[in-house]
Design a protein around this motif. Structure first.
Motif, PDB file in Angstrom:
ATOM      1  N   GLU A   1       0.898  -1.263  -0.080  1.00  0.00           N
ATOM      2  CA  GLU A   1      -0.082   0.011   0.056  1.00  0.00           C
ATOM      3  C   GLU A   1       1.123   1.333   0.068  1.00  0.00           C
ATOM      4  N   GLN A   2       1.988   0.983   0.883  1.00  0.00           N
ATOM      5  CA  GLN A   2       2.940   2.385   0.727  1.00  0.00           C
ATOM      6  C   GLN A   2       3.546   2.533  -0.261  1.00  0.00           C
TER       7      GLN A   2
ATOM      8  N   LYS B   1       1.234   3.989  -2.867  1.00  0.00           N
ATOM      9  CA  LYS B   1       1.015   5.601  -2.824  1.00  0.00           C
ATOM     10  C   LYS B   1       2.198   6.315  -3.260  1.00  0.00           C
ATOM     11  N   LYS B   2       3.524   5.775  -3.149  1.00  0.00           N
ATOM     12  CA  LYS B   2       4.459   6.474  -3.635  1.00  0.00           C
ATOM     13  C   LYS B   2       4.479   6.613  -4.948  1.00  0.00           C
TER      14      LYS B   2
ATOM     15  N   VAL C   1       1.929   6.649  -6.949  1.00  0.00           N
ATOM     16  CA  VAL C   1       1.076   7.530  -7.413  1.00  0.00           C
ATOM     17  C   VAL C   1       1.394   8.984  -7.373  1.00  0.00           C
ATOM     18  N   ASN C   2       2.122   8.912  -6.295  1.00  0.00           N
ATOM     19  CA  ASN C   2       2.688  10.420  -5.985  1.00  0.00           C
ATOM     20  C   ASN C   2       3.689  10.919  -6.990  1.00  0.00           C
TER      21      ASN C   2
END
Length: 265
Positions: A229-230, A233-234, A236-237
């Motif tokens: 999940e992390q 998220k990275k 996507v950023n």
């Protein structure tokens, strides 16, 4: 009434009359067996033989009684027959053993009886045989037997003592055998219980290990899920920032293009 119905009704009445006669004669035989009879008494033996014949006829009837009742009649007749055979034995020890093996009836023959008469006869006969054995061993025999020679009396007394010792030894052996069988059963039960406890213990250990492994796998799966999940998220950023930069570059390029190449008139 049809002839078939008349024949069926006649057979039922004959069977009922035969059963009543059997019960009356059986009650008479039980009363004779309970009395102290003369050794030359012949009526009981003849009555028992008649009982056997009537019982065979009753079993052949179409409308015969219930199987439980027939078994009870057979049990009582066999008891009386065995009682007569035991009385014909010469030794009191043999009589006691023979009476010990007899099986009296379980239900009363008539409604007036509270306890089955054959059971009462059985207890009386056992007590009589025990008293005869005690009398022979202690020497308290009837006066007419004291006329015998002293040597013959001593040999009879020794023979009775030997027979009693044999009976006592037989009962002791049976008790020891029964105790050994009970001990063997107890050991077998103990071994089976221990084996079952070991199996249950192993199953519990396997189940505990499986639960522990499941907990560990769940924790690992949770950690990997958080990490994924992390990472998502990275990613996507970074993609968002790249897209913003590309959009800004395109916007600036369009402005410069418009400035450098003015609109044609």
């Amino acid at each position: 009434m049809a002839p078939g119905a008349e024949a069926s009704s006649g057979a039922s009445m004959a069977a009922t009359r035969l059963e009543l006669n059997l019960m009356r004669l059986l009650s008479r035989c039980e009363a004779l067996a309970a009395e102290r009879r003369d050794p030359e008494e012949w009526r009981l033996e003849k009555y028992v033989a008649a009982l056997e014949d009537m019982l065979r006829e009753l079993k052949k009837q179409a409308s015969k009684p219930a199987p439980e009742l027939l078994n009870e009649y057979t049990r009582k007749v066999d008891f009386l027959k065995g009682l007569l055979e035991a009385e014909k034995l010469s030794s009191s020890t043999e009589k006691a053993l023979a009476n010990q093996l007899l099986a009296p009836g379980r239900t009363p023959t008539t409604a007036k009886e509270r306890i089955p008469a054959t059971k009462t006869v059985h207890l009386q006969t056992k007590a009589r045989c025990t008293g005869q054995m005690r009398s022979e061993l202690l020497g308290t025999v009837r006066p007419e037997l004291n006329i015998r020679k002293r040597k013959g009396f001593t040999s009879d007394e020794k023979q009775s003592a030997v027979e009693l010792d044999a009976v006592l030894q037989h009962h002791q052996d049976m008790q020891e055998k029964l105790a050994e069988e009970m001990l063997s059963l107890a050991r077998s039960l103990k071994n089976n219980t221990l084996a079952a406890q070991n199996v249950i213990k192993q199953d519990n250990q396997t189940l505990t290990h499986s639960l522990r492994m499941a907990d560990q796998n769940f924790e690992k799966l949770k950690d990997e899920s958080d990490r994924l999940e992390q990472h998502a998220k990275k990613s996507v950023n970074w993609l968002l920032w790249i897209m913003l930069i590309v959009v800004c570059f395109i916007f600036i390029s369009m402005i410069l293009f418009i400035r450098i190449f003015p609109k044609l008139k």
